[in-house]
Design a protein around this motif. Sequence first.
Motif, PDB file in Angstrom:
ATOM      1  N   ALA A  59     121.144  46.805 125.129  1.00  0.00           N
ATOM      2  CA  ALA A  59     122.277  47.595 125.617  1.00  0.00           C
ATOM      3  C   ALA A  59     121.989  48.212 126.988  1.00  0.00           C
ATOM      4  CB  ALA A  59     122.627  48.694 124.617  1.00  0.00           C
ATOM      5  N   VAL A  61     121.617  47.221 130.021  1.00  0.00           N
ATOM      6  CA  VAL A  61     121.773  46.048 130.885  1.00  0.00           C
ATOM      7  C   VAL A  61     121.284  46.268 132.318  1.00  0.00           C
ATOM      8  CG1 VAL A  61     123.595  44.956 129.532  1.00  0.00           C
ATOM      9  CG2 VAL A  61     124.207  46.530 131.362  1.00  0.00           C
ATOM     10  N   CYS A  62     121.239  47.502 132.770  1.00  0.00           N
ATOM     11  CA  CYS A  62     120.783  47.742 134.143  1.00  0.00           C
ATOM     12  C   CYS A  62     119.311  47.374 134.318  1.00  0.00           C
ATOM     13  CB  CYS A  62     121.055  49.177 134.575  1.00  0.00           C
ATOM     14  SG  CYS A  62     120.272  50.425 133.560  1.00  0.00           S
ATOM     15  N   GLY A 102     132.221  50.475 127.200  1.00  0.00           N
ATOM     16  CA  GLY A 102     131.249  49.807 128.073  1.00  0.00           C
ATOM     17  C   GLY A 102     129.982  49.416 127.338  1.00  0.00           C
ATOM     18  N   ASP A 106     128.533  45.714 126.890  1.00  0.00           N
ATOM     19  CA  ASP A 106     127.190  45.424 127.398  1.00  0.00           C
ATOM     20  C   ASP A 106     126.314  44.768 126.345  1.00  0.00           C
ATOM     21  OD1 ASP A 106     127.757  46.361 129.920  1.00  0.00           O
ATOM     22  OD2 ASP A 106     126.736  48.292 129.653  1.00  0.00           O
ATOM     23  N   THR A 110     127.630  41.147 127.709  1.00  0.00           N
ATOM     24  CA  THR A 110     126.890  41.082 128.969  1.00  0.00           C
ATOM     25  C   THR A 110     125.418  40.751 128.747  1.00  0.00           C
ATOM     26  OG1 THR A 110     128.424  42.713 129.899  1.00  0.00           O
ATOM     27  CG2 THR A 110     126.383  42.305 131.118  1.00  0.00           C
ATOM     28  N   SER A 111     124.777  41.408 127.797  1.00  0.00           N
ATOM     29  CA  SER A 111     123.349  41.139 127.574  1.00  0.00           C
ATOM     30  C   SER A 111     123.117  39.701 127.125  1.00  0.00           C
ATOM     31  CB  SER A 111     122.765  42.115 126.556  1.00  0.00           C
ATOM     32  OG  SER A 111     123.258  41.870 125.252  1.00  0.00           O
ATOM     33  N   TYR A 114     123.155  37.584 130.182  1.00  0.00           N
ATOM     34  CA  TYR A 114     121.921  37.787 130.945  1.00  0.00           C
ATOM     35  C   TYR A 114     120.757  37.003 130.333  1.00  0.00           C
ATOM     36  CZ  TYR A 114     123.734  41.761 133.733  1.00  0.00           C
ATOM     37  OH  TYR A 114     124.410  42.574 134.614  1.00  0.00           O
ATOM     38  N   THR A 152     134.957  41.701 122.618  1.00  0.00           N
ATOM     39  CA  THR A 152     133.592  41.319 122.998  1.00  0.00           C
ATOM     40  C   THR A 152     133.237  39.965 122.391  1.00  0.00           C
ATOM     41  OG1 THR A 152     132.465  42.459 121.143  1.00  0.00           O
ATOM     42  CG2 THR A 152     132.841  43.723 123.171  1.00  0.00           C
TER      43      THR A 152
END
Length: 160
Positions: A59, A61-62, A102, A106, A110-111, A114, A152
């Motif tokens: 979670a 992601v940054c 968000g 993520d 998003t993860s 990635y 999602t």
Amino acid sequence: MTDQFNGRTLIVTGASRGIGAAVSQILLGKGATIIGIARNFERCTIDDKRFQSVPLDLAQVCTLPDVLTQLTKSNSAVTGLICCAGAGQFGSLEEFAYRDIGALIDLNLTSQMYIVRAFLPVIKRNGGGDVILVGSEAALSGGRYGAVYSATKFGLRGFA
């Protein structure tokens, strides 16, 4: 007939419990080496010398690009990826805080993108392999209290 997983090195996300742990156990039984990624391994019951636990909160992601770059460098033998990590959070849209929307996107979408982005070049260098994304039937039909979760999983389905 030889087992297609014998001797392979595979990444499994969400490997500490649930579907990810079950997938890891099955693949270990078929001779694979598993690099298990999960936020927390305290309740993980997998005890096998071919199971390497990698504590990582997907979670966040940054931080993922840098962490995943290092992980690909230290695990260059990977030939497959099974993404099981994710979470369900339900309620009507107006009950979600913006940060919760968000965070769910993520983790569930998003993860996963990635991780695939990071390991796909490694898998290709090693002659190809498998990329499996575990989704949900919620990707096919949303509900009053599952709009964000369904979105999602719909995104993950589209990505696949």
